[in-house]
Design an enzyme around this catalytic site. Structure first.
Site, PDB file in Angstrom:
ATOM      1  N   ASP A  59       0.843  -1.192   0.000  1.00 23.84           N
ATOM      2  CA  ASP A  59       0.000   0.000   0.000  1.00 23.84           C
ATOM      3  C   ASP A  59       0.885   1.251   0.000  1.00 23.84           C
ATOM      4  O   ASP A  59       2.119   1.130   0.079  1.00 23.84           O
ATOM      5  CB  ASP A  59      -0.916  -0.056   1.244  1.00 23.84           C
ATOM      6  N   ASP A  90     -10.500   2.582  -3.363  1.00 21.04           N
ATOM      7  CA  ASP A  90     -10.997   1.357  -2.716  1.00 21.04           C
ATOM      8  C   ASP A  90     -12.463   1.101  -3.041  1.00 21.04           C
ATOM      9  O   ASP A  90     -13.280   2.025  -3.036  1.00 21.04           O
ATOM     10  CB  ASP A  90     -10.892   1.499  -1.191  1.00 21.04           C
TER      11      ASP A  90
END
Ligand SMILES: *[C@@H]1O[C@H](CO)[C@@H](O)[C@H](O)[C@H]1NC(C)=O
Ligand SMILES: *[C@@H]1O[C@H](CO)[C@@H](O)[C@H](O)[C@H]1NC(C)=O
Ligand SMILES: *[C@@H]1O[C@H](CO)[C@@H](O)[C@H](O)[C@H]1NC(C)=O
Ligand SMILES: *[C@@H]1O[C@H](CO)[C@@H](O)[C@H](O)[C@H]1NC(C)=O
Ligand SMILES: *[C@@H]1O[C@H](CO)[C@@H](O)[C@H](O)[C@H]1NC(C)=O
Length: 434
Positions: A158, A219
């Site tokens: 990430d 997301d």
């Protein structure tokens, strides 16, 4: 609007190289904790759902006992909030000792014993998005080695709490560090999602060389708004994204939320169908212990999975955008077959969409049609008009192939989608597939 001609041309003319670690030659499939279980660390009050080794063991048991593994769903992926707030004395990441008392290596052995693979999560930056220890540039080697020591099979990197300069260094360095461990580890990069997902900030040639998959965009959430927003972004930018994909290197529109709370059955079919058209990784984020039979049958649809897993690895394309709100998508598959999706953006009632394969740029010929959700089969000439009834926010999805007939002439007409031609009476009345 782009033609099937371009679809083939772009796939064949771009010489590109994938990360040379031998894994993920087709889009990876499995289960990923984030969307459904987030950062629930309250094991005292929510022991079944908290991020703990029990959750991953439960999912591993379901994958191996409920028919998922055999279909290709083999990854069990830990996301954020797994680690302790402190590195160990040697500077290594370590799992939270209360929630992962057995440790990560024991968990990966549990999975490997069942023919499954383990994925883990880290963050290029000072902290993970959830505030756990991140992987700064000086920690890249030691973290890669730690994951390899635990026999991890996939790593999602990430990008919270780092800037563009650090990411530009860190993502390629991690790729090298994973390679240097000698263990093939699928590498998922969130880098492009932090840089807007588009050139010139994002270099997809480079990503294909260093990562196996990458998150291009925001997301996913458990809602149709979120799924539709992702679909729109990926197909609006298809000319950039399609050439980036291929065996070993995939665009990742994020997890499947089928089986959760936000999607109707029609919307669930739409997500499954369009993720297959996009050659997307299929990571479910749901509760496999309690999933409904309806959601399960969509996720376990063999024909859609085989379309998703086609070995050519060509990402499909939006080819028709009708004013009526109907959109048509096509993905070229091996053996001159294709996946075809009719999608309705309407919100009123099932829409009877009339077209023909020739209007969709299929070459002259006769085709075998398999409706992946109804299992109905039929033969269809390119010139024959037909009608599909598409539910609001739903899809009709076909696998289209040349009929298994001998002595048919094959046509190849400037890159148009190909079938086999034979002379037949023209049908004048549209065929109706309901
Ligand atoms: C079919 O091909 C023509 C010519 O390349 C193109 O203009 C048209 O947009 C294509 N139609 C579809 C549905 O792809
Ligand atoms: C490391 O990279 C080399 C060169 O690209 C490749 O041949 C090798 O298979 C890679 N090893 C791993 C474990 O990824
Ligand atoms: C990025 O972060 C590094 C280290 O924190 C810092 O030295 C550098 O100036 C930052 N670069 C930009 C462009 O903000
Ligand atoms: C993108 O990356 C490739 C491969 O690393 C490199 O050859 C190319 O110059 C880069 N393109 C740009 C515009 O930076
Ligand atoms: C696909 O179509 C091409 C062009 O018509 C033909 O040469 C080839 O044999 C076909 N391949 C298969 C597997 O049918």
């Amino acid at each position: 609007m782009h033609s099937a001609v371009l679809l083939f041309a772009s796939a064949l003319s771009v010489a590109t190289f994938a990360l040379d670690n031998g894994v993920m030659r087709t889009p990876p499939m499995g289960w990923l904790a984030w969307e459904r279980f987030r950062c629930d660390i309250d094991c005292e009050h929510d022991p079944k759902n908290c991020i703990s080794e029990n959750l991953f063991i439960d999912m591993a048991d379901r994958l191996s006992e409920d028919g998922w593994r055999e279909l290709g769903y083999v990854y069990v992926n830990i996301d954020d909030c797994w680690s302790s707030m402190e590195r160990d004395k040697e500077g290594r990441l370590q799992p939270d000792p209360k929630r992962f008392p057995g440790g990560i290596h024991k968990l990966s052995r549990y999975l490997h014993d069942r023919g499954l693979k383990l994925g883990i999560y880290g963050d290029m930056g000072t902290h993970t998005c959830g505030g756990y220890p991140g992987t700064t540039l000086d920690k890249i080697k030691i973290d890669a080695q730690t994951f390899a020591d635990w026999e991890v099979d996939m790593f999602k990197f990430d990008g919270c709490y780092s800037n563009a300069t650090e990411q530009e260094q860190g993502y390629p360095l991690m790729s090298k560090a994973l390679n240097a461990t000698g263990r093939p580890i699928g590498y998922s990069c969130s880098w492009p999602a932090y840089q807007g997902g588009l050139p010139p900030k994002v270099n997809y040639t480079q990503l294909g060389e260093i990562c196996n998959l990458w998150r291009n965009y925001g997301d996913i959430q458990d809602s149709w708004d979120s799924v539709l927003n992702i679909i729109d972004w990926f197909f609006e930018n298809q000319d950039v994204l399609i050439p980036a994909a291929g065996p070993g290197r995939w665009n990742d529109p994020d997890m499947l939320v089928i089986g959760d709370f936000g999607l109707s059955m029609d919307q669930s079919r739409s997500q499954m169908a369009l993720w297959a058209i996009m050659a997307a990784p299929l990571f479910m984020s749901n509760d496999l212990r309690t999933i409904s039979s309806g959601a399960r049958s969509i996720l376990q649809n063999k024909m859609i999975i085989s379309i998703n897993q086609d070995p050519m690895g060509i990402q499909g394309r939006l080819i028709v955008k009708e004013k009526s709100g109907i959109q048509v998508f096509v993905r070229p598959l091996s053996n001159n077959a294709s996946g075809l999706v009719f999608f309705s953006r309407r919100t009123d009632m099932p829409y009877r969409y009339k077209t023909s394969l020739s209007k969709l740029n299929y070459t002259t010929g006769s085709y075998r049609i398999f409706d992946v959700f109804t299992d109905k089969t039929m033969t269809l000439k390119d010139s024959t008009d037909f009608v599909v009834s598409v539910n609001p926010t739903g899809v009709v999805m076909w696998h289209v192939s040349a009929p298994a007939k001998q002595n048919l002439r094959h046509f190849y007409n400037g890159g148009r989608l190909q079938g086999s031609a034979y002379d037949n009476d023209e049908n004048t009345i549209p065929r109706v597939f309901l």
